[in-house]
Enzyme design. Structure first.
Site, mmCIF file in Angstrom:
data_model
loop_
_atom_site.group_PDB
_atom_site.id
_atom_site.type_symbol
_atom_site.label_atom_id
_atom_site.label_comp_id
_atom_site.label_asym_id
_atom_site.label_seq_id
_atom_site.Cartn_x
_atom_site.Cartn_y
_atom_site.Cartn_z
ATOM 1 N N ARG A 117 -3.523 -9.797 5.183
ATOM 2 C CA ARG A 117 -4.062 -9.972 3.772
ATOM 3 C C ARG A 117 -2.918 -9.488 3.030
ATOM 4 N NH1 ARG A 117 -6.332 -6.393 0.024
ATOM 5 N NH2 ARG A 117 -7.998 -7.306 -1.189
ATOM 6 N N LYS B 268 0.808 -1.096 -0.035
ATOM 7 C CA LYS B 268 -0.160 -0.016 0.009
ATOM 8 C C LYS B 268 0.811 1.272 -0.124
ATOM 9 C CE LYS B 268 -4.313 -1.685 1.551
ATOM 10 N NZ LYS B 268 -5.696 -1.771 2.613
HETATM 11 C C1 YH5 Z 1 -8.082 -4.156 3.484
HETATM 12 O O1 YH5 Z 1 -7.019 -3.404 3.890
HETATM 13 N N1 YH5 Z 1 -7.906 -3.650 0.815
HETATM 14 S S1 YH5 Z 1 -8.366 -3.404 -1.931
HETATM 15 C C2 YH5 Z 1 -3.463 -0.043 -3.247
HETATM 16 C C3 YH5 Z 1 -2.399 -0.978 -3.058
HETATM 17 C C4 YH5 Z 1 -2.317 -2.036 -2.831
HETATM 18 C C5 YH5 Z 1 -3.162 -2.639 -2.203
HETATM 19 C C6 YH5 Z 1 -1.107 1.446 -3.678
HETATM 20 N N2 YH5 Z 1 -9.542 -4.905 0.276
HETATM 21 C C7 YH5 Z 1 -8.215 -4.194 2.056
HETATM 22 O O2 YH5 Z 1 -5.368 -4.023 -1.337
HETATM 23 N N3 YH5 Z 1 -10.098 -5.649 2.291
HETATM 24 C C8 YH5 Z 1 -8.370 -4.000 0.020
HETATM 25 O O3 YH5 Z 1 -1.335 -0.066 -3.843
HETATM 26 C C9 YH5 Z 1 -9.330 -4.792 1.548
HETATM 27 N N4 YH5 Z 1 -8.731 -4.777 4.291
HETATM 28 C C10 YH5 Z 1 -9.809 -5.643 3.616
HETATM 29 N N5 YH5 Z 1 -10.535 -6.310 4.749
HETATM 30 C C11 YH5 Z 1 -7.057 -2.068 -1.556
HETATM 31 C C12 YH5 Z 1 -5.629 -3.053 -1.557
HETATM 32 C C13 YH5 Z 1 -4.472 -2.176 -2.323
HETATM 33 C C14 YH5 Z 1 -4.395 -0.836 -2.572
#
Ligand code: YH5
Length: 258
Positions: free
Chosen positions: A238, A204
């Site tokens: 996750r 993230k």
């Molecule tokens: C979460 O924290 N996150 S989707 C931006 C990124 C990398 C990854 C800039 N669904 C979560 O994974 N569900 C998502 O790079 C989730 N908790 C739960 N429960 C976003 C994501 C991501 C966004």
């Protein structure tokens, strides 16, 4: 928890797993690498992303759930806010609901209670389109935990048993870097609520801000955060990189003094 996105615009692996066969192989690989659960999402929640119609989300997610269920017996979670997708996914074999809107969409709470599976309630300030537009809190840890406990109470009132409720501070969802840092340091406080805590921080933006690395260069940062989250008591991490995270968590657990 391994992440399997079947969206075309996901932030860090957008479009990578759109091919059905590739998505299935990625799921099987994550299971072999030691994932305990795979989270399948058909709607991107990246900042500024567009809502996906129900049918499109069903078309993306359901055939994939069916093919994974036919191939291996890894537990599957469905990452959705839509009650129709929750219901169809669970009937197709998913055994958990992961909802970034914490079951606040119309009908979601009732369907989730009927389905009888564990639910992950995540905190978000605003919606995916506007959440990163100047998020503000007077007391981020207090507000996020009050929200999650209130949603957990709603779930229990709707008939979801306490042992089926998981909470998640929602890293990156309507938070500045400082808010994310404060929430991360407060993981033990979330754990102390008695609900299992899910942490999603893999690749993230906050890790990019702290390491000054692009999204495809954040593995070491993600592993470091995963180990710290686990040590702070998080029950579910996750992640995109299951194989590496399983190694990092194995080493941490073998070598830490208790
Ligand atoms: C979460 O924290 N996150 S989707 C931006 C990124 C990398 C990854 C800039 N669904 C979560 O994974 N569900 C998502 O790079 C989730 N908790 C739960 N429960 C976003 C994501 C991501 C966004």
């Amino acid at each position: 928890m391994g992440i399997l996105n079947v969206t075309v615009d996901s932030f860090s692996d957008g479009g990578l797993w759109m091919d059905a066969d590739q998505a299935l192989r990625h799921a099987v690989n994550m299971a072999a690498a030691g994932a305990d659960i795979i989270d399948i999402g058909g709607e991107s929640t990246r900042p500024g992303s567009l809502a996906v119609e129900v049918q499109q989300e069903l078309d993306r997610v359901i055939p994939l759930i069916e093919s994974i269920v036919a191939e291996c017996d890894i537990p599957l979670s469905v990452d959705t806010s839509k009650p129709e997708v929750m219901e169809t996914a669970v009937r197709a074999g998913a055994c958990m609901i992961n909802d970034v809107f914490a079951l606040r969409c119309e009908g979601a709470l009732e369907i989730a209670a009927t389905l009888g599976v564990p639910v992950c309630l995540m905190h978000i300030q605003g919606g995916p389109r506007d959440m990163q537009c100047d998020p503000e809190y007077a007391d981020v840890v207090g507000e996020v935990s009050d929200f999650l406990l209130a949603r957990a109470d709603c779930c229990e009132l709707a008939g979801i048993p306490k042992q089926n409720i998981i909470i998640d501070p929602g890293f990156g969802f309507g938070k500045t870097l400082q808010h994310n840092i404060d929430l991360f340091k407060a993981i033990p406080a979330f754990v102390a609520t008695g609900y299992p805590v899910l942490v999603g921080i893999s690749r993230k933006t906050m890790l990019g801000q702290l390491s000054d690395k692009a999204v495809d260069q954040r593995l070491a940062a993600s592993l470091s955060a995963a180990v710290l989250a686990a040590q702070a008591g998080a029950a579910i991490i996750r992640v995109h990189d299951v194989d590496e995270t399983v190694d990092a968590l194995k080493i941490a657990s073998a070598l830490q003094s208790s």
